[in-house]
Scaffold this motif. Structure first.
Motif, mmCIF file in Angstrom:
data_model
loop_
_atom_site.group_PDB
_atom_site.id
_atom_site.type_symbol
_atom_site.label_atom_id
_atom_site.label_comp_id
_atom_site.label_asym_id
_atom_site.label_seq_id
_atom_site.Cartn_x
_atom_site.Cartn_y
_atom_site.Cartn_z
ATOM 1 N N GLY A 636 6.624 -24.779 -6.040
ATOM 2 C CA GLY A 636 6.183 -23.607 -5.295
ATOM 3 C C GLY A 636 7.281 -22.577 -5.135
ATOM 4 N N ALA A 637 8.521 -23.017 -4.928
ATOM 5 C CA ALA A 637 9.626 -22.079 -4.751
ATOM 6 C C ALA A 637 9.880 -21.277 -6.018
ATOM 7 C CB ALA A 637 10.885 -22.835 -4.346
ATOM 8 N N LEU A 638 9.652 -21.883 -7.173
ATOM 9 C CA LEU A 638 9.854 -21.152 -8.426
ATOM 10 C C LEU A 638 8.747 -20.136 -8.666
ATOM 11 C CD1 LEU A 638 11.048 -24.077 -10.719
ATOM 12 C CD2 LEU A 638 12.430 -22.219 -9.792
ATOM 13 N N GLN A 639 7.584 -20.398 -8.095
ATOM 14 C CA GLN A 639 6.487 -19.433 -8.224
ATOM 15 C C GLN A 639 6.715 -18.222 -7.327
ATOM 16 O OE1 GLN A 639 4.370 -20.076 -10.620
ATOM 17 N NE2 GLN A 639 5.313 -22.095 -10.909
ATOM 18 N N THR A 640 7.313 -18.483 -6.149
ATOM 19 C CA THR A 640 7.561 -17.403 -5.187
ATOM 20 C C THR A 640 9.007 -17.497 -4.722
ATOM 21 O OG1 THR A 640 6.767 -18.829 -3.393
ATOM 22 C CG2 THR A 640 5.187 -17.285 -4.387
ATOM 23 N N PRO A 641 9.961 -17.132 -5.554
ATOM 24 C CA PRO A 641 11.380 -17.269 -5.190
ATOM 25 C C PRO A 641 11.738 -16.437 -3.966
ATOM 26 C CG PRO A 641 11.137 -15.898 -7.146
ATOM 27 C CD PRO A 641 9.778 -16.479 -6.863
ATOM 28 N N THR A 642 12.662 -16.987 -3.148
ATOM 29 C CA THR A 642 13.129 -16.269 -1.950
ATOM 30 C C THR A 642 14.640 -16.169 -1.969
ATOM 31 O OG1 THR A 642 13.237 -18.348 -0.721
ATOM 32 C CG2 THR A 642 11.193 -17.085 -0.560
#
Length: 642
Positions: A636-642
């Motif tokens: 999920g973090a790679l889909q929506t990087p922060t």
């Protein structure tokens, strides 16, 4: 002195952060044992003109074995009832403890104090094994040394001191400086003996040979420092001077217990293995010198009731405290909190006092079996029936536990099983070129066409000696196989044993996972630098490192510079019950804000929100639910990087 030593050990075993060098209490025990046993043997020789070794060994057995066997029987019953998965591994510990070779068994199996994640309730018996081996051998040595009488025994002490110095030098030479991981990560920290990887730290810390220095120094001191003889010489008036020496020794021991440590992220304590044990033994002798002098204040100070109570029960306290710790925390290496420590100490004191009053003292004074006989002959039926019932229950549980112990399969602990399963889904991206996810070999390539330009296809003939035409066989085109350089790794996950547990889940999501146990940040940096030099870094790199030691700021900068060409880099914060975690996470936070291609996944914060039982008892390795959660967070973090 025994009281101070055993308290230091119990505090260290509860939580090494509280007293990092508390294990040195064991060295104090060794010195005291060497001194007392040698003094007893010399006194017996002078009093009776002989050393009755049989009686010596019987007295030692009567003193040590009853509580040991009671503890092992009770522990085996408990394990058979409540920790059955651990029975297979416990079997080897019980057998080794029975024969007093626990230290050598732990060296051979890699189950010393540096090992973790096992239910290891008998690990502390290594020191009792060292002492018992000394009790078996030393009377024979003293018998030979005292054959000509005790007049010249003081001259022999110098050779024991020289032997202790030699052991110290040997330990310093064999000591391995640097981090200690698994044999795959730090092979230089191990010796290979008969195909087994033996930890150098474990061998130096646990072996009878390398730990004999304290015993020998104690024995040497007994040959020159005999309390009765002191009061007939000029030292009889030097009590206050000896008090000052004892104070220096006590302060030295206190500083060493506070400052020294067994092993940390950078490896074993170099000061400890390069003379620390020797200094500890000398400091102990400084205290013994005052304690054994009638006119020294030290003896009276250390004879206050609470220290006498602890000291006379020090054997039982040492014997029972570690199994009780294990029942509370379940696995070795898990640190107790204050509340757990208080509960453990209350239970330890109760069990120790019961053992001392009802098992150890009666058997040592030979009143145990007569007392049982009196109860059995009692005219009142109640006590007889109670004794019979207790005997039947105890016998039944012992037989049940013994059979269970003998037949139990050897099973790895849950963490070990999870990591082994994870290893099957990983790939060493440096050693294995197929880790790129593409076939590293091209199809066979045929050589250039050698057919004549005129189109002739018939082979050219020759003649043999008889003039007959000889036609050579048709030419077969040879094929060769060329190896293409490994391609870039499009999606790489690089980590330590935390990531290793979730390797199958990450692999299902399309990651090439390179995760290893005990991998420090510097080891991961080496991998990234090599991949960058080979042009094999692809579109995504996930990095989860920092569990196994502090991260150097320069190393972090080097890694980020090597990853500068990667479009998407994901850094994970770390979570584990070790001192360097907060500093590592602070550096990770700062790094994310300095590089535009780097984003953050706060695993330290999100791990506590995992639904279900996600972490094993060590507090950071992943259970199956945690593995799924971990992989999903990364995806999920790679889909929506922060």
């Amino acid at each position: 002195m025994r009281a101070i030593a055993v308290v230091a050990v119990m505090v260290y075993h509860a939580n090494s952060d509280w007293l990092p060098g508390g294990f040195l209490g064991v060295e104090v025990f060794f010195v005291i044992s060497g001194y007392l046993i040698t003094l007893l043997l010399i006194s017996e020789k002078e009093r009776t003109s002989v050393i009755d070794m049989r009686q010596f060994w019987v007295r030692r057995a009567r003193r040590l074995l009853p509580a040991l066997f009671a503890m092992m029987i009770a522990l085996t019953i408990w394990t058979a009832l409540f920790e059955r998965d651990a029975l297979g591994k416990l079997r080897g510990d019980v057998i080794a403890a029975f024969f007093y070779v626990s230290n050598w068994y732990q060296i051979w199996t890699g189950a010393g104090y540096t090992a973790s994640n096992d239910f290891a309730p008998l690990r502390h018996l290594w020191s009792l094994a060292v002492e018992e081996q000394f009790y078996l051998i030393w009377p024979l040595v003293m018998f030979a040394l005292l054959r000509g009488g005790s007049r010249k025994i003081a001259d022999i002490s110098r050779y024991l001191v020289m032997a202790a110095v030699a052991i110290t030098v040997l330990m310093a030479v064999l000591y391995h400086p640097g981090p200690v991981g698994t044999p795959e990560v730090t092979p230089e920290a191990y010796w290979t003996i008969f195909g087994r990887e033996i930890s150098k730290v474990d061998a130096l810390y646990l072996s009878t040979i390398t730990r004999a220095g304290g015993l020998l120094l104690g024995a040497a001191f007994a040959m020159i420092w005999r309390p009765v003889a002191l009061m007939r010489g000029p030292l009889r008036t030097k009590g206050r001077m000896l008090d000052g020496i004892a104070l220096v020794g006590f302060v030295a021991l206190a500083v060493m217990c506070w400052r020294m440590y067994l092993i940390g992220p950078d490896g074993a304590d170099p000061w400890l293995f390069r003379g620390g044990f020797f200094v500890c033994a000398v400091a102990t002798l400084m205290m013994i010198a005052a304690v054994t002098h009638e006119r020294a204040l030290t003896s009276r100070v250390l004879s206050i009731p609470v220290l006498l109570w602890i000291g006379t029960r020090s054997y039982g306290l040492y014997l029972y405290h570690w199994p009780i710790y294990q029942l509370i925390r379940n696995i070795a290496g898990q640190k107790l909190n204050v509340r757990e420590f208080v509960i453990a100490m209350i239970l330890t004191c109760i069990v120790t006092e019961a053992s001392y009053r009802f098992i150890e003292t009666p058997i040592r004074k030979r009143t145990f079996f007569p007392s049982l006989a009196r109860i059995w002959r009692s005219p009142v039926a109640g006590p007889r029936n109670a004794l019979l019932a207790a005997g039947v229950v105890l016998a039944g549980l012992t037989v049940f536990a013994g059979v269970s112990l003998a037949t139990a399969p050897v099973e790895e602990n849950e963490v070990r099983q999870a990591l082994d399963e994870g290893a099957a889904a990983t790939c060493d991206v440096i050693e294995d070129p197929t880790c790129s996810g593409v076939d590293a070999t091209d199809p066979p390539v045929a050589p250039a066409d050698t057919t004549p330009s005129d189109g002739a296809t018939e082979p050219v003939g020759t003649t043999d000696p008889s003039g007959s035409a000889v036609v050579p066989p048709p030419t077969v085109a040879e094929t060769t196989t060329t190896t293409a350089p490994p391609g870039p790794i499009s999606t790489l996950a690089l980590g330590d044993s935390v990531m290793l547990g979730a390797a199958p889940q990450l692999a299902e999501l399309g990651f090439i996972v390179d995760a290893e146990e005990s991998r420090a940040f510097i080891n991961g940096l080496d991998t990234v630098l090599q991949l960058n030099a080979q042009g094999r870094l692809g579109d995504v790199v996930v990095v989860h490192l920092g569990t196994n030691g502090p991260i150097n700021e320069g190393d972090m900068t080097s890694m980020m510079e090597a990853l500068a060409g990667v479009p998407q880099v994901l850094l994970l914060t770390v979570e584990a019950p070790v001192d360097w975690i907060d500093a590592n996470n602070a550096l990770i936070y700062d790094t994310v804000g300095s590089y535009p291609n780097v984003s953050l996944l706060d695993w330290a914060g999100l791990s506590v929100a995992c639904p279900g039982e996600c972490l094993y008892n060590d507090g950071y390795h992943l259970r199956p639910e945690g593995q799924v959660y971990y992989a999903a967070l990364i995806d999920g973090a790679l889909q929506t990087p922060t």
